[in-house]
Design an enzyme around this catalytic site. Structure first.
Site, mmCIF file in Angstrom:
data_model
loop_
_atom_site.group_PDB
_atom_site.id
_atom_site.type_symbol
_atom_site.label_atom_id
_atom_site.label_comp_id
_atom_site.label_asym_id
_atom_site.label_seq_id
_atom_site.Cartn_x
_atom_site.Cartn_y
_atom_site.Cartn_z
ATOM 1 N N LYS A 13 0.829 -1.214 0.000
ATOM 2 C CA LYS A 13 0.000 0.000 0.000
ATOM 3 C C LYS A 13 0.864 1.265 0.000
ATOM 4 O O LYS A 13 0.584 2.211 -0.708
ATOM 5 C CB LYS A 13 -0.935 0.021 1.227
ATOM 6 C CG LYS A 13 -1.916 -1.131 1.288
ATOM 7 C CD LYS A 13 -2.956 -0.940 2.392
ATOM 8 C CE LYS A 13 -2.375 -0.993 3.790
ATOM 9 N NZ LYS A 13 -1.749 -2.279 4.169
ATOM 10 N N ARG A 88 -9.664 0.705 9.105
ATOM 11 C CA ARG A 88 -9.226 -0.663 9.354
ATOM 12 C C ARG A 88 -10.274 -1.470 10.114
ATOM 13 O O ARG A 88 -10.047 -2.645 10.394
ATOM 14 C CB ARG A 88 -7.963 -0.640 10.186
ATOM 15 C CG ARG A 88 -6.668 -0.930 9.406
ATOM 16 C CD ARG A 88 -5.568 -0.777 10.390
ATOM 17 N NE ARG A 88 -4.328 -1.402 10.126
ATOM 18 C CZ ARG A 88 -3.280 -0.782 9.568
ATOM 19 N NH1 ARG A 88 -3.397 0.422 9.108
ATOM 20 N NH2 ARG A 88 -2.142 -1.410 9.480
ATOM 21 N N ARG A 127 11.490 -5.626 4.603
ATOM 22 C CA ARG A 127 11.202 -4.193 4.448
ATOM 23 C C ARG A 127 12.099 -3.367 5.368
ATOM 24 O O ARG A 127 12.348 -3.742 6.500
ATOM 25 C CB ARG A 127 9.739 -3.926 4.815
ATOM 26 C CG ARG A 127 9.392 -2.451 4.856
ATOM 27 C CD ARG A 127 7.921 -2.211 4.713
ATOM 28 N NE ARG A 127 7.173 -2.396 5.944
ATOM 29 C CZ ARG A 127 5.851 -2.218 6.022
ATOM 30 N NH1 ARG A 127 5.157 -1.894 4.964
ATOM 31 N NH2 ARG A 127 5.231 -2.388 7.164
ATOM 32 N N ARG A 160 11.162 -1.870 11.253
ATOM 33 C CA ARG A 160 10.133 -1.469 12.214
ATOM 34 C C ARG A 160 9.943 -2.559 13.262
ATOM 35 O O ARG A 160 9.984 -3.742 12.937
ATOM 36 C CB ARG A 160 8.808 -1.242 11.470
ATOM 37 C CG ARG A 160 8.656 0.152 10.921
ATOM 38 C CD ARG A 160 7.493 0.276 9.969
ATOM 39 N NE ARG A 160 6.239 -0.301 10.443
ATOM 40 C CZ ARG A 160 5.094 -0.255 9.757
ATOM 41 N NH1 ARG A 160 5.042 0.345 8.584
ATOM 42 N NH2 ARG A 160 4.001 -0.806 10.238
ATOM 43 N N ARG A 171 -0.297 -9.198 13.289
ATOM 44 C CA ARG A 171 -0.915 -8.160 12.445
ATOM 45 C C ARG A 171 -1.754 -8.775 11.335
ATOM 46 O O ARG A 171 -2.803 -8.249 10.977
ATOM 47 C CB ARG A 171 0.181 -7.257 11.847
ATOM 48 C CG ARG A 171 0.809 -6.353 12.903
ATOM 49 C CD ARG A 171 2.084 -5.713 12.414
ATOM 50 N NE ARG A 171 1.890 -4.807 11.315
ATOM 51 C CZ ARG A 171 2.814 -4.526 10.404
ATOM 52 N NH1 ARG A 171 3.994 -5.102 10.456
ATOM 53 N NH2 ARG A 171 2.556 -3.688 9.447
HETATM 54 P P1 AMP Z 1 0.738 0.534 9.199
HETATM 55 O O1 AMP Z 1 1.884 1.451 9.014
HETATM 56 O O2 AMP Z 1 -0.472 0.931 8.403
HETATM 57 O O3 AMP Z 1 1.108 -0.914 9.004
HETATM 58 O O4 AMP Z 1 0.302 0.664 10.730
HETATM 59 C C1 AMP Z 1 1.168 0.329 11.790
HETATM 60 C C2 AMP Z 1 0.389 0.170 13.073
HETATM 61 O O5 AMP Z 1 -0.242 1.407 13.407
HETATM 62 C C3 AMP Z 1 -0.747 -0.843 13.022
HETATM 63 O O6 AMP Z 1 -0.310 -2.161 13.264
HETATM 64 C C4 AMP Z 1 -1.646 -0.321 14.144
HETATM 65 O O7 AMP Z 1 -1.119 -0.637 15.423
HETATM 66 C C5 AMP Z 1 -1.541 1.179 13.975
HETATM 67 N N1 AMP Z 1 -2.553 1.679 13.020
HETATM 68 C C6 AMP Z 1 -2.345 2.240 11.803
HETATM 69 N N2 AMP Z 1 -3.507 2.569 11.211
HETATM 70 C C7 AMP Z 1 -4.484 2.217 12.075
HETATM 71 C C8 AMP Z 1 -5.893 2.276 12.054
HETATM 72 N N3 AMP Z 1 -6.561 2.777 10.992
HETATM 73 N N4 AMP Z 1 -6.576 1.811 13.123
HETATM 74 C C9 AMP Z 1 -5.935 1.316 14.197
HETATM 75 N N5 AMP Z 1 -4.609 1.197 14.292
HETATM 76 C C10 AMP Z 1 -3.878 1.651 13.236
#
Ligand code: AMP
Length: 215
Positions: A13, A88, A127, A160, A171
């Site tokens: 994404k 999400r 990554r 990360r 996740r």
């Molecule tokens: P991402 O960078 O999108 O993979 O997000 C990393 C982490 O941030 C996720 O595993 C969640 O802990 C938190 N996070 C990001 N976006 C959301 C969302 N829309 N709702 C809840 N937690 C989020």
């Protein structure tokens, strides 16, 4: 162009968001990036969010919804935007519907990046992310020119905490349980367009552009 990118962690994404944002000149709004910035700045919100993020769990809806609503009110989102990583959960999706209605905006499409689990696990563990600007690299398919250093800003690249194997599995489970239902949600609104996220980034980008031709 008001877009949402949907897909499991590791679907690509972030890379597509960067390409689409440049192509259509719209801001890419990534909830994960905004939260990581809060963590980096050690704000109260960042400290709370980190507890969930490190475990691979979702940050509570009310926190994320508030952040995104504020962001959508900014001037640069009026002409279009791309949401990456939000919504999400179904309750985030309905909060978004309400917020867009209030702002007089409408979604153009939801791009679902359908990606097999084997591919996502492999991608996430190779990554690397720039600590300073958030740019994403892949040690195998998209390495930086100089090892460990961002091509764009010379920032340090890091793995990360939530891209470590035990957290990745959590996740992906969270995605299946809480985010996957959004596919039906947006299908019901006739907004869902699917691409295969397992392919090479350029090919996926081409397919997304094809899908958006009607919009
Ligand atoms: P991402 O960078 O999108 O993979 O997000 C990393 C982490 O941030 C996720 O595993 C969640 O802990 C938190 N996070 C990001 N976006 C959301 C969302 N829309 N709702 C809840 N937690 C989020």
């Amino acid at each position: 162009m008001q877009l949402i990118l949907l897909g499991p962690p590791g679907a690509g994404k972030g890379v597509q968001a960067e390409l689409l944002s440049r192509k259509f000149n719209i801001p890419s709004i990534a909830s994960g990036d905004i939260l990581r910035e809060e963590v980096k700045m050690r704000t109260a919100l960042g400290k709370k969010a980190k507890e969930y993020m490190d475990k691979g769990k979702l940050v509570p809806d009310e926190i994320v919804i508030k952040i995104i609503k504020e962001r959508l009110k900014k001037e640069d989102a009026k002409e279009g935007f791309l949401l990456d990583g939000f919504p999400r959960t179904v309750s985030q999706a309905s909060a978004l519907d309400e917020a867009l209605k209030e702002l007089g905006l409408k979604l153009s499409a939801v791009i679902n990046m359908d990606t097999p689990e084997g591919v996502t696990i492999r991608r996430l563990s190779s990554r690397r992310t720039c600590y300073d600007c958030g740019k994403i690299y892949n040690l195998i398919t998209m390495p930086p020119k100089v090892e460990g250093i961002c091509d764009d800003c010379q920032g340090r690249l890091y793995l990360r905490d939530d891209d470590k194997e035990e957290v990745i599995k959590r996740r992906l489970k969270v995605y299946q349980r809480q985010t996957h239902p959004l596919i039906e949600y947006y299908k019901g609104k006739n907004l869902l367009r699917s691409v295969e996220g397992g392919k090479e980034a350029k090919e996926v980008f081409g397919e997304i552009l094809e899908l958006l031709k009607g919009n």
